[in-house]
Design a protein around this motif. Sequence first.
Motif, PDB file in Angstrom:
ATOM      1  N   LYS C 238       0.834  -1.205   0.000  1.00 44.29           N
ATOM      2  CA  LYS C 238       0.000   0.000   0.000  1.00 44.29           C
ATOM      3  C   LYS C 238       0.869   1.256   0.000  1.00 44.29           C
ATOM      4  O   LYS C 238       0.590   2.233  -0.685  1.00 44.29           O
ATOM      5  N   PRO C 261      -3.331  -7.482  -4.902  1.00 48.24           N
ATOM      6  CA  PRO C 261      -4.444  -7.691  -3.962  1.00 48.24           C
ATOM      7  C   PRO C 261      -4.181  -6.965  -2.645  1.00 48.24           C
ATOM      8  O   PRO C 261      -3.069  -7.008  -2.124  1.00 48.24           O
ATOM      9  N   GLY C 262      -5.221  -6.294  -2.133  1.00 53.61           N
ATOM     10  CA  GLY C 262      -5.082  -5.624  -0.854  1.00 53.61           C
ATOM     11  C   GLY C 262      -4.764  -4.151  -0.949  1.00 53.61           C
ATOM     12  O   GLY C 262      -4.871  -3.423   0.027  1.00 53.61           O
ATOM     13  N   MET C 264      -6.162  -1.866  -3.308  1.00 50.57           N
ATOM     14  CA  MET C 264      -7.361  -1.078  -3.602  1.00 50.57           C
ATOM     15  C   MET C 264      -8.607  -1.955  -3.494  1.00 50.57           C
ATOM     16  O   MET C 264      -8.538  -3.168  -3.664  1.00 50.57           O
ATOM     17  N   ASP C 265      -9.741  -1.315  -3.247  1.00 53.64           N
ATOM     18  CA  ASP C 265     -11.018  -2.024  -3.277  1.00 53.64           C
ATOM     19  C   ASP C 265     -11.686  -1.830  -4.631  1.00 53.64           C
ATOM     20  O   ASP C 265     -11.397  -0.871  -5.343  1.00 53.64           O
ATOM     21  N   GLY C 266     -12.600  -2.741  -4.939  1.00 58.49           N
ATOM     22  CA  GLY C 266     -13.455  -2.537  -6.118  1.00 58.49           C
ATOM     23  C   GLY C 266     -12.748  -2.721  -7.446  1.00 58.49           C
ATOM     24  O   GLY C 266     -13.245  -2.277  -8.478  1.00 58.49           O
ATOM     25  N   SER C 269      -8.216  -7.044  -8.847  1.00 54.24           N
ATOM     26  CA  SER C 269      -7.215  -7.655  -7.958  1.00 54.24           C
ATOM     27  C   SER C 269      -7.784  -7.883  -6.558  1.00 54.24           C
ATOM     28  O   SER C 269      -7.257  -8.690  -5.791  1.00 54.24           O
ATOM     29  N   ALA C 270      -8.865  -7.180  -6.233  1.00 48.57           N
ATOM     30  CA  ALA C 270      -9.489  -7.365  -4.919  1.00 48.57           C
ATOM     31  C   ALA C 270     -10.451  -8.549  -4.948  1.00 48.57           C
ATOM     32  O   ALA C 270     -11.028  -8.922  -3.926  1.00 48.57           O
ATOM     33  N   ASN C 271     -10.665  -9.127  -6.109  1.00 48.70           N
ATOM     34  CA  ASN C 271     -11.679 -10.178  -6.261  1.00 48.70           C
ATOM     35  C   ASN C 271     -11.117 -11.344  -7.071  1.00 48.70           C
ATOM     36  O   ASN C 271     -11.773 -11.868  -7.965  1.00 48.70           O
TER      37      ASN C 271
END
Lengths: 336, 336, 336, 336
Positions: C238, C261-262, C264-266, C269-271
């Motif tokens: 981050k 992953p981790g 950003m949200d939405g 890479s977050a899913n």
Amino acid sequence: MAASLRLRGATSGLRYWSHRQRPAAASLAAVCSRSMASKTPVGFIGLGNMGNPMAKNLMKHGYPLIIYDVFPDACKEFQEAGEQVVSSPADVAEKADRIITMLPTSINAVEAYSGTNGILKKVKKGSLLIDSSTIDPSVSKELAKEVEKMGAVFMDAPVSGGVGAARSGNLTFMVGGVEEEFAAAQELLGCMGSNVVYCGAVGTGQAAKICNNMLLAISMIGTAEAMNLGIRLGLDPKLLAKILNMSSGRCWSSDTYNPVPGVMDGVPSANNYQGGFGTTLMAKDLGLAQDSATSTKSPILLGSLAHQIYRMMCAKGYSKKDFSSVFQFLREEENF
Amino acid sequence: MAASLRLRGATSGLRYWSHRQRPAAASLAAVCSRSMASKTPVGFIGLGNMGNPMAKNLMKHGYPLIIYDVFPDACKEFQEAGEQVVSSPADVAEKADRIITMLPTSINAVEAYSGTNGILKKVKKGSLLIDSSTIDPSVSKELAKEVEKMGAVFMDAPVSGGVGAARSGNLTFMVGGVEEEFAAAQELLGCMGSNVVYCGAVGTGQAAKICNNMLLAISMIGTAEAMNLGIRLGLDPKLLAKILNMSSGRCWSSDTYNPVPGVMDGVPSANNYQGGFGTTLMAKDLGLAQDSATSTKSPILLGSLAHQIYRMMCAKGYSKKDFSSVFQFLREEENF
Amino acid sequence: MAASLRLRGATSGLRYWSHRQRPAAASLAAVCSRSMASKTPVGFIGLGNMGNPMAKNLMKHGYPLIIYDVFPDACKEFQEAGEQVVSSPADVAEKADRIITMLPTSINAVEAYSGTNGILKKVKKGSLLIDSSTIDPSVSKELAKEVEKMGAVFMDAPVSGGVGAARSGNLTFMVGGVEEEFAAAQELLGCMGSNVVYCGAVGTGQAAKICNNMLLAISMIGTAEAMNLGIRLGLDPKLLAKILNMSSGRCWSSDTYNPVPGVMDGVPSANNYQGGFGTTLMAKDLGLAQDSATSTKSPILLGSLAHQIYRMMCAKGYSKKDFSSVFQFLREEENF
Amino acid sequence: MAASLRLRGATSGLRYWSHRQRPAAASLAAVCSRSMASKTPVGFIGLGNMGNPMAKNLMKHGYPLIIYDVFPDACKEFQEAGEQVVSSPADVAEKADRIITMLPTSINAVEAYSGTNGILKKVKKGSLLIDSSTIDPSVSKELAKEVEKMGAVFMDAPVSGGVGAARSGNLTFMVGGVEEEFAAAQELLGCMGSNVVYCGAVGTGQAAKICNNMLLAISMIGTAEAMNLGIRLGLDPKLLAKILNMSSGRCWSSDTYNPVPGVMDGVPSANNYQGGFGTTLMAKDLGLAQDSATSTKSPILLGSLAHQIYRMMCAKGYSKKDFSSVFQFLREEENF
């Protein structure tokens, strides 16, 4: 230099004749002297996959050994065979004035020479130190300087050929260092290899090895790409290999070590890429090429990409496979 | 197919014997028949740098020619020698049932076959059309389909070897098409080349050529990078070449066509990279490799980078130099 | 051109006002005329993942549709909603003088326009044909020539933005073609996208799209490499993203669509890299960039390597994952 | 650690307030204390293009300087301004307990710290040594270990931003080291830069810089390739830049530092690539990225190729031009 060389064993002049220079008829006296010289112990540091069979070939030629390895287990076999095992590189240097080192990385080599209990702590004047590790040529040069300060001689002599060639005594040695000392090195290296090539000043042995392996990596990946493309375009692999090998695409990777299963017998591709020269080792050598290219500001576009490809293969489960498995890496389709 | 073949000249069955298949003792009648067959005119379209000497070799073997080139000047020499010059590919097809095309690009080939006055407008049933241009294998396949619709036979037969090999009749032909027709093609191609290799279905001749040249480009650049790096690390170029050539880095580019001036005689690097195989032509072949790789979804990481390197060289003044000038491109330092 | 345009619906001049050009107060008569114009049916060919929501947005804006898809099932939903389904592109062209095509490949587009039952078989003079497929710009130019011969107008208008943007009407259209026709295209495209950008002559819409996506691929892989390297050097992901985003390394892939992953949200890479823009699609667009670069002889060293990387990912099980999964591809270590 | 900090100047607690943490109203006493603190001399080693304006900014904030540079001429200006010039890094360490080093390479940094007359020879316990050179993070870690053995504190704090930002005090510092010491570093660095970012353990400042610059190089080359390809496909450069900047291809190199002449004002591409960040410097930073990637076994396919491209540019006369000149390098056609 002549003076210091006298200090080394009892081996007199004969040792300095290369195969090419050797007089047509050597006198009996000289031969006897040489045979005695053979009995002067030789130090050997690093008895891993390569060092082990190399050391055994020295034994076969009648050289008593002074042995050291960071893993004591690696020495057992030699101890049982009557060789002398000591507890540090320094101790090796105390007891032998000719030493061969065969270590996995630059760091290990630096430790063996310059470490707390390194060779340099007890090296005798006039000793001949031959490093057969594959390391950064600039490190070889550094080591050579330190060795020279102690009145001894350093040569870099990395090998080409794998464990099989080490066992059969068919390695190729690429030797860098003072030319006058080459014959002395050749006496020992000739016991372990069928080719001993003088390359020039210290570091050029490493340079030759690095350049060869970089070109090997490039032409292997190129062969894998060309074979894969041809197969997808409908060509029979054996036929394509035959065409390449009679044309300008011919290379050692296509005609001697073809990476496509079914094209040749007796190569790693015929045996699920077992044995041979591991992907990790190729990645390591390409790292050295990269370092040398960066320090000499030489562009290596394909060499650099080859390095990255082998790096990726290591991360994808190919690290222990032969480096010709790049064909499989490029080809395989996974279904998820 | 047998029926249609009868339509082609008077050459009967003999034409179909490849060198390998030819009966040990051919009867005089057969030889006569064959000699007469030789007199059936052969069409030749495209008389550029390569086509010119190829056509002359057909003449030397006694074949009368029906000639066409988009540049009338290219035909003069042949006209003066008594060959028949016509004004379109269609006219060639009207007068000859065996035609060889040797054109620079896919577009030229499509025009010669399918254009307004193309071969297909007047091709006779059973004709044998051999395209020796280096083009996209998928275009070869398209042409083959159209030719087949007309009851004729198409084979792709690109060449390896440059203008010198074309003159001396030592080209290598890589032939794709129906296997039964290979011997018929071989009769003509054997007049122009010393190697005529059957590769498989239509398009595989191109595929073999493309794969070979891609591997050639890769190993040439690799050789240039390795030699340059070695030289900067202090190695003598001749010695380094010798070491590579006895080691696993060995390839045609290192042992037969070394790119470093001073290492070998009689190669373009010994003559300021004049002659040989131009950088532009290599860039073109790599473009074909790229297209084929894209359409078959084959990864060609080094091939693709080699393409870009030759593309850049074309923009930097190397377009007419031999492709081994990549050594110079990588090495030269400009001072601004 | 003006004359031919009159043939197209009853839409008169108003259609030609871009948002920028629209007069401050349009007369009632003009508005009525425009409202009627809206009721002129619009043809839509290709109702796949993207075409489906795009067509629905046209419906929402009151345009009756004439629908065709090679897969009849794709039309059902529209038939049930009262739209007219026909059985070929030619039939669409018979009933609509404004047609939008949204097809997966160059081959499909050529078939829809020039095929046996293609648009060109029955296209009316003055028709406006907008191709929103992403295809080779040289194919767009070819199609435009053929369309022009029929007295109609062709524009290429590929989209940026995925299925989500297609649903919400927030696509970006990059439009190439005759400038006078841009406003006419904008009327329809503005119903499906929030940005409609005029790029220049026919083919420049495709060119803009291809250039953008090539740069996107390069900066995404670059972001993945930089983030991976930083993490291995001990940086918090981050924090590293934050530093890049306030520095010169900042790019859309780092600040809007970070592949780690981790961070950003939405974003995919977050899913687990579900949704988004699939690796296969990126490989396809890079293939178009490669083709365009080859035909214009433009060097694209990184673009070409990015192409090969996405090509490899497709073969390694990443084909359906979002293209930001290149981070996972570079990072993941498998143990064998 | 608190104890050791006391040894350093008389600056008490106030020094540890970052700009964000500073109390709304500082008491007069505190301000006085800080002003006195300012008078504690700060050492500065390395007064080149960057070090010179950085040191001047420290002077502007009232810090007396103890100066050293291997080139005595570099110190003259400061001597004339009344600052104290000494004859070795060791002498600096003797007279100042806060030292900033700003040197061109890892080797220079090692010499300044560990050399015969290096800082470590006379460093006082509790001293704060801040290295703003851009060097290999593994060298930073080595230096930190040696410094720690002497009871002092080492932080790596490489900068982002060129000579202009150094003059205006707008550099960004990326700081690695013990977190408790960050505020102490910030006091000084805040005089020379507008952003001082804490990155983590020693070496992470270098890591962040290296990762940023690698991504910068990649996206700059990518931007140059995409702009060049688009222009050759017929797009107007300004329009293409605008499209990229509103799309997913957007990056700092496209929207803030566009490499195409005529697209933006006030950037090196508008001024024949004069000024800015030289190609040689970018090649150097990419060499560090390469080294870090090799030692952490991280694949950097594009980063590695970017490195080679900048390496080639250096050999082709671009070494002193801004790194955005890669557009010119890719584009320019030479006629021979």
